[in-house]
Write a protein that holds these residues in place. Structure first.
Motif, short mmCIF file in Angstrom:
data_model
loop_
_atom_site.label_atom_id
_atom_site.label_comp_id
_atom_site.label_asym_id
_atom_site.label_seq_id
_atom_site.Cartn_x
_atom_site.Cartn_y
_atom_site.Cartn_z
N THR A 28 0.84 -1.21 0.00
CA THR A 28 0.00 0.00 0.00
C THR A 28 0.87 1.25 0.00
O THR A 28 0.62 2.20 -0.77
N GLY A 29 1.89 1.26 0.83
CA GLY A 29 2.79 2.41 0.87
C GLY A 29 3.51 2.62 -0.45
O GLY A 29 3.68 3.76 -0.91
N LEU A 30 3.92 1.53 -1.08
CA LEU A 30 4.62 1.65 -2.37
C LEU A 30 3.70 2.17 -3.46
O LEU A 30 4.09 3.03 -4.26
N VAL A 31 2.47 1.67 -3.50
CA VAL A 31 1.51 2.14 -4.51
C VAL A 31 1.20 3.61 -4.30
O VAL A 31 1.09 4.39 -5.26
N LEU A 32 1.06 4.04 -3.05
CA LEU A 32 0.77 5.44 -2.76
C LEU A 32 1.92 6.35 -3.20
O LEU A 32 1.70 7.55 -3.46
N LEU A 44 -0.61 -6.74 -10.03
CA LEU A 44 -1.14 -6.86 -8.67
C LEU A 44 -2.66 -6.89 -8.66
O LEU A 44 -3.27 -7.73 -7.97
N LEU A 45 -3.29 -6.01 -9.41
CA LEU A 45 -4.75 -5.95 -9.45
C LEU A 45 -5.34 -7.24 -10.00
O LEU A 45 -6.36 -7.73 -9.50
N ALA A 46 -4.70 -7.79 -11.03
CA ALA A 46 -5.19 -9.05 -11.59
C ALA A 46 -5.07 -10.19 -10.56
O ALA A 46 -5.98 -11.02 -10.43
N LEU A 48 -5.02 -9.85 -7.28
CA LEU A 48 -5.99 -9.60 -6.22
C LEU A 48 -7.40 -9.99 -6.66
O LEU A 48 -8.18 -10.55 -5.87
N GLU A 49 -7.73 -9.71 -7.91
CA GLU A 49 -9.05 -10.08 -8.42
C GLU A 49 -9.21 -11.60 -8.42
O GLU A 49 -10.26 -12.13 -8.02
N ALA A 50 -8.16 -12.32 -8.85
CA ALA A 50 -8.22 -13.78 -8.85
C ALA A 50 -8.33 -14.32 -7.44
O ALA A 50 -9.10 -15.26 -7.17
N ALA A 51 -7.57 -13.72 -6.49
CA ALA A 51 -7.63 -14.17 -5.10
C ALA A 51 -9.00 -13.90 -4.50
O ALA A 51 -9.54 -14.73 -3.75
N GLU A 52 -9.59 -12.75 -4.85
CA GLU A 52 -10.92 -12.43 -4.34
C GLU A 52 -11.95 -13.46 -4.79
O GLU A 52 -12.77 -13.93 -4.00
N ARG A 53 -11.90 -13.83 -6.07
CA ARG A 53 -12.84 -14.82 -6.59
C ARG A 53 -12.66 -16.17 -5.89
O ARG A 53 -13.62 -16.83 -5.53
N ALA A 54 -11.39 -16.58 -5.72
CA ALA A 54 -11.12 -17.88 -5.11
C ALA A 54 -11.51 -17.91 -3.64
O ALA A 54 -12.14 -18.86 -3.17
N LEU A 55 -11.15 -16.86 -2.90
CA LEU A 55 -11.40 -16.84 -1.46
C LEU A 55 -12.87 -16.68 -1.13
O LEU A 55 -13.34 -17.16 -0.09
N ALA A 56 -13.60 -16.00 -2.00
CA ALA A 56 -15.04 -15.78 -1.74
C ALA A 56 -15.79 -17.09 -1.58
O ALA A 56 -16.77 -17.17 -0.85
#
Length: 215
Positions: A28-32, A44-46, A48-56
């Motif tokens: 988060t600090g690096l992106v900011l 990173l966004l891709a 995170l999107e894949a992790a969100e789908r899997a973890l849901a």
């Protein structure tokens, strides 16, 4: 000093959860701090999107914690918030603390993720920090309770990315626990806090569900 065992309420975080919190806070600090769009963020966004789908599909649909009347329900596991919340939740500051009876001291370094004014810590995160650290102190002494009041006095701006120290003192009498704290850069006081908590009764804590084995 209270002789009771440390106060806990909830289950321990997973090792993956702890590692994820540290990485999320750092990233988060690096992106900011980026000057322009970067392909690494697209990657990173891709991810995170894949992790969100899997973890849901691997966590309960009901996000209410399995505590008290809902202990046998279908909600999520409740993690112990008595101490070191920042270790598993990137929304909370990390710190080191040493408890010696009614006194405690430690260190904290606020990363870029907690910035408010340029180069300075947002005052709301200082309140969050003191609430967490003071209740950590209380829980280590085996006597804690709900926060009834928390007040801060901002004496000097608090810098980011700087090793700071803090000191806490507390007293317990009647139904109340009263704590004071200071955050310092060297010998300069940056912020002062006062907290009033209502003593809890450990025997009356609601039941908390342990983690479940998922087949």
């Amino acid at each position: 000093m209270d002789s009771a065992a440390p106060w806990t309420f909830g289950v321990e975080p997973l090792a993956q959860t702890i590692e994820a919190a540290a990485r999320l806070r750092q990233v988060t600090g690096l992106v900011l701090a980026l000057e322009r769009p970067d392909p690494a963020v697209d990657t990173l966004l891709a991810a995170l999107e894949a992790a969100e789908r899997a973890l849901a599909g691997r966590v309960p649909a009901d996000q209410a914690p399995r505590v008290g009347a809902a202990v046998d329900g279908d909600g999520r596991v409740y993690l112990d918030h008595s101490r070191h919340i920042g270790a598993f939740n990137a929304g909370f500051p990390e710190y080191e603390i040493t408890v010696e009876g009614d006194r405690a001291e430690g260190t904290v370094n606020f990363p870029v993720a907690y910035e408010g004014p340029p180069g300075l810590v947002h005052g709301g995160f200082l309140a969050l920090f003191f609430d967490a650290a003071i209740q950590h102190h209380n829980c280590d002494l085996g006597l804690a309770g709900k926060t009834a009041g928390l007040s801060l006095r901002y004496r000097r701006p608090t810098p980011l990315l700087t090793d700071l120290r803090f000191a806490l003192t507390r007293s317990a009498d009647g139904t109340r626990i009263r704590s004071t704290g200071q955050l310092l850069a060297g010998d300069v006081v940056l912020c002062e806090a006062e907290m009033d908590a209502v003593k809890g009764d450990r025997s009356r804590l609601p039941a908390v569900s342990p983690r479940r084995v998922i087949s």
